[in-house]
Scaffold this motif. Sequence first.
Motif, PDB file in Angstrom:
ATOM      1  N   LEU A  18       0.836  -1.206   0.000  1.00  0.00           N
ATOM      2  CA  LEU A  18       0.000   0.000   0.000  1.00  0.00           C
ATOM      3  C   LEU A  18       0.876   1.263   0.000  1.00  0.00           C
ATOM      4  O   LEU A  18       0.514   2.263  -0.621  1.00  0.00           O
ATOM      5  N   ASP A  19       2.003   1.228   0.690  1.00  0.00           N
ATOM      6  CA  ASP A  19       2.909   2.379   0.715  1.00  0.00           C
ATOM      7  C   ASP A  19       3.393   2.716  -0.695  1.00  0.00           C
ATOM      8  O   ASP A  19       3.596   3.888  -1.025  1.00  0.00           O
ATOM      9  N   LYS A  20       3.581   1.703  -1.528  1.00  0.00           N
ATOM     10  CA  LYS A  20       4.091   1.923  -2.882  1.00  0.00           C
ATOM     11  C   LYS A  20       2.984   2.238  -3.886  1.00  0.00           C
ATOM     12  O   LYS A  20       3.203   2.979  -4.843  1.00  0.00           O
ATOM     13  N   LEU A  21       1.784   1.663  -3.685  1.00  0.00           N
ATOM     14  CA  LEU A  21       0.719   1.819  -4.670  1.00  0.00           C
ATOM     15  C   LEU A  21      -0.103   3.085  -4.498  1.00  0.00           C
ATOM     16  O   LEU A  21      -0.620   3.623  -5.477  1.00  0.00           O
ATOM     17  N   ILE A  22      -0.269   3.541  -3.277  1.00  0.00           N
ATOM     18  CA  ILE A  22      -1.136   4.705  -3.037  1.00  0.00           C
ATOM     19  C   ILE A  22      -0.260   5.889  -2.625  1.00  0.00           C
ATOM     20  O   ILE A  22       0.240   5.950  -1.499  1.00  0.00           O
ATOM     21  N   PRO A  23      -0.110   6.861  -3.526  1.00  0.00           N
ATOM     22  CA  PRO A  23       0.756   7.998  -3.217  1.00  0.00           C
ATOM     23  C   PRO A  23       0.132   8.984  -2.218  1.00  0.00           C
ATOM     24  O   PRO A  23       0.850   9.609  -1.444  1.00  0.00           O
ATOM     25  N   ASP A  24      -1.190   9.124  -2.222  1.00  0.00           N
ATOM     26  CA  ASP A  24      -1.858  10.068  -1.319  1.00  0.00           C
ATOM     27  C   ASP A  24      -1.784   9.538   0.119  1.00  0.00           C
ATOM     28  O   ASP A  24      -2.280   8.451   0.409  1.00  0.00           O
ATOM     29  N   PRO A  25      -1.190  10.301   1.054  1.00  0.00           N
ATOM     30  CA  PRO A  25      -1.036   9.811   2.430  1.00  0.00           C
ATOM     31  C   PRO A  25      -2.363   9.535   3.137  1.00  0.00           C
ATOM     32  O   PRO A  25      -2.485   8.586   3.901  1.00  0.00           O
ATOM     33  N   VAL A  26      -3.381  10.358   2.874  1.00  0.00           N
ATOM     34  CA  VAL A  26      -4.677  10.171   3.530  1.00  0.00           C
ATOM     35  C   VAL A  26      -5.340   8.895   3.015  1.00  0.00           C
ATOM     36  O   VAL A  26      -5.836   8.076   3.798  1.00  0.00           O
ATOM     37  N   ALA A  27      -5.343   8.693   1.712  1.00  0.00           N
ATOM     38  CA  ALA A  27      -5.942   7.489   1.125  1.00  0.00           C
ATOM     39  C   ALA A  27      -5.157   6.246   1.541  1.00  0.00           C
ATOM     40  O   ALA A  27      -5.742   5.185   1.805  1.00  0.00           O
ATOM     41  N   ARG A  28      -3.825   6.373   1.593  1.00  0.00           N
ATOM     42  CA  ARG A  28      -2.992   5.246   2.002  1.00  0.00           C
ATOM     43  C   ARG A  28      -3.300   4.856   3.446  1.00  0.00           C
ATOM     44  O   ARG A  28      -3.440   3.688   3.774  1.00  0.00           O
ATOM     45  N   GLN A  29      -3.438   5.846   4.318  1.00  0.00           N
ATOM     46  CA  GLN A  29      -3.758   5.563   5.727  1.00  0.00           C
ATOM     47  C   GLN A  29      -5.132   4.919   5.854  1.00  0.00           C
ATOM     48  O   GLN A  29      -5.324   3.998   6.643  1.00  0.00           O
ATOM     49  N   ALA A  30      -6.109   5.375   5.075  1.00  0.00           N
ATOM     50  CA  ALA A  30      -7.448   4.782   5.105  1.00  0.00           C
ATOM     51  C   ALA A  30      -7.408   3.330   4.634  1.00  0.00           C
ATOM     52  O   ALA A  30      -8.068   2.463   5.205  1.00  0.00           O
ATOM     53  N   ALA A  31      -6.615   3.052   3.610  1.00  0.00           N
ATOM     54  CA  ALA A  31      -6.482   1.676   3.123  1.00  0.00           C
ATOM     55  C   ALA A  31      -5.802   0.790   4.167  1.00  0.00           C
ATOM     56  O   ALA A  31      -6.185  -0.378   4.346  1.00  0.00           O
ATOM     57  N   LYS A  32      -4.806   1.329   4.871  1.00  0.00           N
ATOM     58  CA  LYS A  32      -4.140   0.561   5.930  1.00  0.00           C
ATOM     59  C   LYS A  32      -5.112   0.238   7.068  1.00  0.00           C
ATOM     60  O   LYS A  32      -5.124  -0.883   7.591  1.00  0.00           O
ATOM     61  N   VAL A  33      -5.920   1.223   7.447  1.00  0.00           N
ATOM     62  CA  VAL A  33      -6.904   0.992   8.508  1.00  0.00           C
ATOM     63  C   VAL A  33      -7.890  -0.096   8.079  1.00  0.00           C
ATOM     64  O   VAL A  33      -8.219  -0.991   8.857  1.00  0.00           O
ATOM     65  N   LYS A  34      -8.340  -0.038   6.830  1.00  0.00           N
ATOM     66  CA  LYS A  34      -9.274  -1.047   6.323  1.00  0.00           C
ATOM     67  C   LYS A  34      -8.629  -2.438   6.334  1.00  0.00           C
ATOM     68  O   LYS A  34      -9.263  -3.424   6.720  1.00  0.00           O
ATOM     69  N   LEU A  35      -7.374  -2.526   5.948  1.00  0.00           N
ATOM     70  CA  LEU A  35      -6.653  -3.801   5.942  1.00  0.00           C
ATOM     71  C   LEU A  35      -6.517  -4.351   7.361  1.00  0.00           C
ATOM     72  O   LEU A  35      -6.725  -5.542   7.603  1.00  0.00           O
ATOM     73  N   LEU A  36      -6.195  -3.493   8.308  1.00  0.00           N
ATOM     74  CA  LEU A  36      -6.081  -3.931   9.703  1.00  0.00           C
ATOM     75  C   LEU A  36      -7.436  -4.345  10.276  1.00  0.00           C
ATOM     76  O   LEU A  36      -7.523  -5.292  11.069  1.00  0.00           O
ATOM     77  N   GLU A  37      -8.510  -3.651   9.874  1.00  0.00           N
ATOM     78  CA  GLU A  37      -9.855  -4.055  10.306  1.00  0.00           C
ATOM     79  C   GLU A  37     -10.197  -5.442   9.777  1.00  0.00           C
ATOM     80  O   GLU A  37     -10.776  -6.261  10.494  1.00  0.00           O
ATOM     81  N   LEU A  38      -9.847  -5.705   8.532  1.00  0.00           N
ATOM     82  CA  LEU A  38     -10.093  -7.030   7.952  1.00  0.00           C
ATOM     83  C   LEU A  38      -9.314  -8.108   8.709  1.00  0.00           C
ATOM     84  O   LEU A  38      -9.827  -9.214   8.926  1.00  0.00           O
ATOM     85  N   GLU A  39      -8.098  -7.786   9.112  1.00  0.00           N
ATOM     86  CA  GLU A  39      -7.301  -8.742   9.890  1.00  0.00           C
ATOM     87  C   GLU A  39      -7.984  -9.052  11.217  1.00  0.00           C
ATOM     88  O   GLU A  39      -8.100 -10.208  11.617  1.00  0.00           O
ATOM     89  N   GLN A  40      -8.473  -8.017  11.901  1.00  0.00           N
ATOM     90  CA  GLN A  40      -9.145  -8.216  13.185  1.00  0.00           C
ATOM     91  C   GLN A  40     -10.429  -9.020  13.011  1.00  0.00           C
ATOM     92  O   GLN A  40     -10.743  -9.878  13.835  1.00  0.00           O
ATOM     93  N   GLN A  41     -11.184  -8.753  11.952  1.00  0.00           N
ATOM     94  CA  GLN A  41     -12.412  -9.517  11.700  1.00  0.00           C
ATOM     95  C   GLN A  41     -12.095 -10.981  11.449  1.00  0.00           C
ATOM     96  O   GLN A  41     -12.816 -11.869  11.894  1.00  0.00           O
ATOM     97  N   GLY A  42     -11.008 -11.233  10.750  1.00  0.00           N
ATOM     98  CA  GLY A  42     -10.602 -12.617  10.486  1.00  0.00           C
ATOM     99  C   GLY A  42     -10.233 -13.342  11.773  1.00  0.00           C
ATOM    100  O   GLY A  42     -10.594 -14.500  11.977  1.00  0.00           O
ATOM    101  N   LYS A  43      -9.519 -12.670  12.653  1.00  0.00           N
ATOM    102  CA  LYS A  43      -9.146 -13.271  13.929  1.00  0.00           C
ATOM    103  C   LYS A  43     -10.385 -13.521  14.783  1.00  0.00           C
ATOM    104  O   LYS A  43     -10.499 -14.546  15.450  1.00  0.00           O
ATOM    105  N   LEU A  44     -11.320 -12.586  14.761  1.00  0.00           N
ATOM    106  CA  LEU A  44     -12.548 -12.756  15.528  1.00  0.00           C
ATOM    107  C   LEU A  44     -13.351 -13.942  14.991  1.00  0.00           C
ATOM    108  O   LEU A  44     -13.867 -14.753  15.762  1.00  0.00           O
ATOM    109  N   ALA A  45     -13.442 -14.060  13.680  1.00  0.00           N
ATOM    110  CA  ALA A  45     -14.167 -15.179  13.083  1.00  0.00           C
ATOM    111  C   ALA A  45     -13.501 -16.512  13.436  1.00  0.00           C
ATOM    112  O   ALA A  45     -14.175 -17.506  13.714  1.00  0.00           O
ATOM    113  N   GLU A  46     -12.180 -16.531  13.466  1.00  0.00           N
ATOM    114  CA  GLU A  46     -11.445 -17.750  13.828  1.00  0.00           C
ATOM    115  C   GLU A  46     -11.717 -18.122  15.283  1.00  0.00           C
ATOM    116  O   GLU A  46     -11.947 -19.298  15.595  1.00  0.00           O
ATOM    117  N   LEU A  47     -11.715 -17.138  16.175  1.00  0.00           N
ATOM    118  CA  LEU A  47     -12.010 -17.404  17.583  1.00  0.00           C
ATOM    119  C   LEU A  47     -13.441 -17.907  17.767  1.00  0.00           C
ATOM    120  O   LEU A  47     -13.695 -18.818  18.566  1.00  0.00           O
TER     121      LEU A  47
END
Length: 140
Positions: A18-47
């Motif tokens: 994401l750091d390389k693909l999204i040059p806009d810092p705000v959009a890049r940060q939003a994409a990172k937050v979304k990716l981390l949310e997906l990770e947390q949802q996956g862990k919750l579903a596994e639990l």
Amino acid sequence: MAGPEVITDLITAGLAILDKLIPDPVARQAAKVKLLELEQQGKLAELQAELQLATGQLEVNKIEAASTDRFVSGWRPAVGWVCVAGLTYQYLGQPLLTWLSGWGQIPAPPSLAMGDLMVLLTGMLGLGGLRSLEKVKGVA
């Protein structure tokens, strides 16, 4: 299901991409937050899946324990007696038979694969120990 290390590695790689693909810092940060949310949802579903599996096994255990059929409720004591018989043979019977075989034409008796027996025994003792702890704490 992928292990936690694999998922963490994928998330780390995704964040680097994401750091390389999204040059806009705000959009890049939003994409990172979304990716981390997906990770947390996956862990919750596994639990949640693990909890459902454990709950289902507890229900099966209750039904088995309440059964009057010896082949349903008696398999755990039978496994315990197999462990007792195996340990008795390995530590008493086999040495005595080996000693006796030195005196005559009796062949030496075989040894048991104690590693396999010990895995079974330690598992049973561990479960028995947990149940004893529950009884001490007054858990039904």
